[in-house]
Structure formats: C-alpha cells, structure tokens
Design an enzyme around this catalytic site. Structure first.
Site, short mmCIF file in Angstrom:
data_model
loop_
_atom_site.label_atom_id
_atom_site.label_comp_id
_atom_site.label_asym_id
_atom_site.label_seq_id
_atom_site.Cartn_x
_atom_site.Cartn_y
_atom_site.Cartn_z
CG ASP A 195 -2.11 -0.87 1.04
OD1 ASP A 195 -2.55 -1.03 -0.11
OD2 ASP A 195 -2.61 -1.41 2.05
CE1 TYR A 205 4.19 -6.38 3.92
CE2 TYR A 205 3.44 -8.64 4.04
CZ TYR A 205 3.56 -7.46 3.34
OH TYR A 205 3.07 -7.36 2.07
#
Lengths: 247, 247
Positions: B55, B113
């Site tokens: 994103d 992540y």
C-alpha cells in the site's frame, strides 16, 4: 516588564528539507520555521537565538535555542504549543525557563556531533537521508588510532572551511569516539566549540586514514601544519547530526 | 527465443513518496518507476511482476519481483544497471536468474513483514517516515501473550479490509514476535500469505491488547468470530515494511 521569560528550547529536526538553521533569503531554514510558529502563537515577531549555524541538510537530535517572551503561560507548555504549530520534521523535545542572561550561543560550553558513514558497496534507500555512503572498505582500527591525535587543545586551522567568522582557530576536543555496528560507522566528537565544517573535515580526514591514504600518526603533523590542503575533504552534510549542546 | 532470461530482483525501497507497488493512473508507484528504469535500458516495454501489492507509504527491505528479457548481459549486472537509473529511494539489492517458470507472485511461499511502533508521548522527526507513533503506554507482555493466539492456520476473515480478491481467508501464520528496544516496538510476522491490510489490522488489535482494551485470550474468540468489527483498527502504512519474500 514583569512577565518577561527567557525560554530555552531543545529541538530535534530532520534537516533534509532545510537550508540549515540560520535565516536567509530565498531558502527555508529551521530558524525561520520556528520563528513563524512562534509568531502564530504570540502574534508578535520574536527573535530566536540558536546555539550554532548548522549547514544545509545537517540534522539535530538536541539543538538548543532561546527567546524572550512576555507571557504568563507555564514555560513547559511551550513545547506542546509549538509542536502543534510545527511541521513533522521539527519537534521541540523540551522547553524550560532560564535566567534572563542565558543565551543559547554565548552561554554554550560545548557541543557533541555525530557523523554517520555507511561503509558499503551499495547505497541504501531507507534512512539514506541520515548517512553518507562510502564504498571503499574502511579500517576502523586505524581510524581509532588517528582519532586519539585530535583529542586535546589544538589549533584546528587545517580543519576549517573559509567563511567562519571567529577570533581563534584553537579548540579543545574532549571526545572523539568511533563506533561500528554492521555497515554503520559513527564518529562521535565533542569539543568546546567547532570551526566551520570542522566535524566534516575531520571525518573526511579519518576516512583518508581508513583507506590507508594517511597514516594515523601523520594527524599530528597535519594539525601542526595548519594547512587545509593536508587534511581530508569535507564530507556531505546529510551524515552530520548535532547531538547535544552543553551549558 | 534463445536468450530469454527470467530475472528476479530483490528491492529495498522507501515507500514514503509512492502510492504503493502497483501501477495506477495519476499516482507514482514503485512498479511504474522500475518499469521506466528498465525501459531506459532495454528500449522496450517489459512488464515487471511483483510479489505483492504494497500500500501507499509502505516500505520494503526485501521486495521481490521478476521480468523476462531477451539479453546476453550477465544477470548479476542488472543490479548495477538499474541502480544507476533508479531514484535514491529505490535500490536493487540483488538480480539473479531464475527458471523460466518462476513468477514472483505465484511462486511465493510466504512473506515476513515488520511493523514499527514508537510508543512515546512525543512524535519524532528523524526517522518519522518509518514508524507509527502511539502515545498511550503499551504493555508488551500482554501483547506477546496475545500474539501466540495468531500463530497457526486460521481463518483471518476478521483481520482483513474489504477490497482484496482472494479465494480463501485461511492463512498460516508461522511467526509473530514482538521486540522492544527503547521506545520502539517491532511486530515481526511471517505467514504463507497475507490478506488485504492483515498485518496492519493485527497490529491494531495487538495495540488494543497493549492498552488493556482487549484481553490476550479474547484473540481466539475474535479470530473465530470472523467479524472485522471485533478486531482493532488498521494502523497507518508508514510503520509497515515488507522484510522478506520466501520462495
């Protein structure tokens, strides 16, 4: 005037998008942005006095400055008031009241700077704004030996750029440490004062030592020569950070 | 064609100034900038396939992507060629040849992540682009207890935003560690795949645990509820970094 207070601010800033501390025409500076924030609050033009002119792109974790203001507001609240008015790359860490004779520059007893080198073949993207990439392998042991020659009171004429306006080029370096962590090499230097570009030229000279271009014990001669040409180059501002101002 | 090679790139990028990975109209993305750099070199339009859509504002230390090219140039040289054509917030860490059937997205076995929280009263300036400020004190022990409930194969329907296009919301989380270093809290999470905004919603939920709004053992029920409203909020993209893609 009864409520005049002398307020000292400790400021952290990311200097990437600024032309240093000092106000100037046609360029945005930290001093200007701080004075504009203060104006929004005080509705009057108030001068802010900084501990040092930092150059374009140089950062600070503990910059110090002060200003005089006629106010009844508790001094510790100025930190919150100004933080709400400042952009996200400037933060006030502390606001405290000082005696009226305190002046961020003239009362200063010394400063500590940290210069960060990335010693790697490849540039980095995350955090690139805060370090200088040097891609030839540096011998940190040699750099540490060289560092010892800077400590003490010396005439640092060989380690200054033209442009500073000072009475003497004698400074007392109290600390010069070199830390290594992975690819990062940090040069931590404290002195009673610094000449124009002194940290960046000392760092450039230590880099010359690290690649074998200058021997550690030559530093003594370079200092004594007072000859700028014998010292290393002035490394870029973005690797430099004013860590603390001593009073 | 004889010299068609399938080249995998490992990419580090600072996502601050990008609208994520995937090409789109009226916004600059990582994929677009990489394809433009490749075009400058190859003089033909080559599609680059990414391991995931990241994103807006999300960073990567080990993004993976691949492309097919008809070339005789040694594959490891693509790293240098492209780095010379890329802006300073995108760096190719590695270029390597893969079998022709390799595809950065379809061959992907999992990802790790890292989400970085600054748990402090005050915002920071240096490095602010890479972390999310949360100013209420977080209880990391409670967060670590809660983290254990996420590990394993679960239906993560409660931890996704609308918009992803996937067949199933079942994912296998293999690692969920929480590291603390000063004011920094890092949430490290690995899984075979992630739903849209899954890391950011899990982080938001762990923050709810850290402030006492959710008890650690309620996580089990929230997962089972498959109800997005029972999980925490989706924290901002800038704290998120794609650390590694597994093949």
């Amino acid at each position: 005037v009864e409520n005049v207070k002398n307020i000292k601010l400790i400021v952290e800033y990311d200097g990437t998008n600024y032309s240093g501390w000092q106000k100037q025409k046609n360029a945005i500076t930290i001093q200007q942005v701080l004075e504009e924030a203060l104006f929004k609050f005080a509705h009057e033009k108030i001068d802010i006095f900084g501990a040092s002119r930092t150059d374009s792109g140089v950062h600070a974790r503990g910059y110090a400055c002060n200003f005089l203001i006629n106010t009844k507001i508790p001094v510790e609240r100025f930190r919150y008031i100004l933080n709400n008015l400042l952009p996200d790359d400037i933060v006030i860490l502390k606001s405290e009241e000082m005696p009226l004779e305190f002046h961020a520059r003239y009362s200063c007893k010394g400063k500590r700077y940290i210069y960060t080198i990335i010693n790697a073949k490849q540039r980095i993207s995350i955090g690139r704004q805060y370090s200088y990439l040097f891609n030839r392998k540096l011998n940190v042991d040699l750099m540490r030996k060289a560092a010892t020659y800077f400590i003490g009171t010396h005439d640092f004429e060989a380690f200054r750029s033209i442009g500073g306006n000072v009475k003497t080029s004698v400074r007392a370096v109290s600390e010069l440490k070199i830390e290594q962590e992975g690819n990062f090499i940090r040069i931590i230097i404290s002195a009673d004062g610094f000449l124009y570009n002194m940290v960046r030229i000392i760092t450039g000279t230590l880099i010359d030592v690290g690649v074998g271009r200058i021997k550690p014990d030559e530093i003594k001669n370079i200092i004594e020569s007072k000859n700028r040409k014998r010292a290393g180059k002035c490394v870029p501002g973005k690797g430099l950070c004013l860590d603390e101002v001593f009073y």
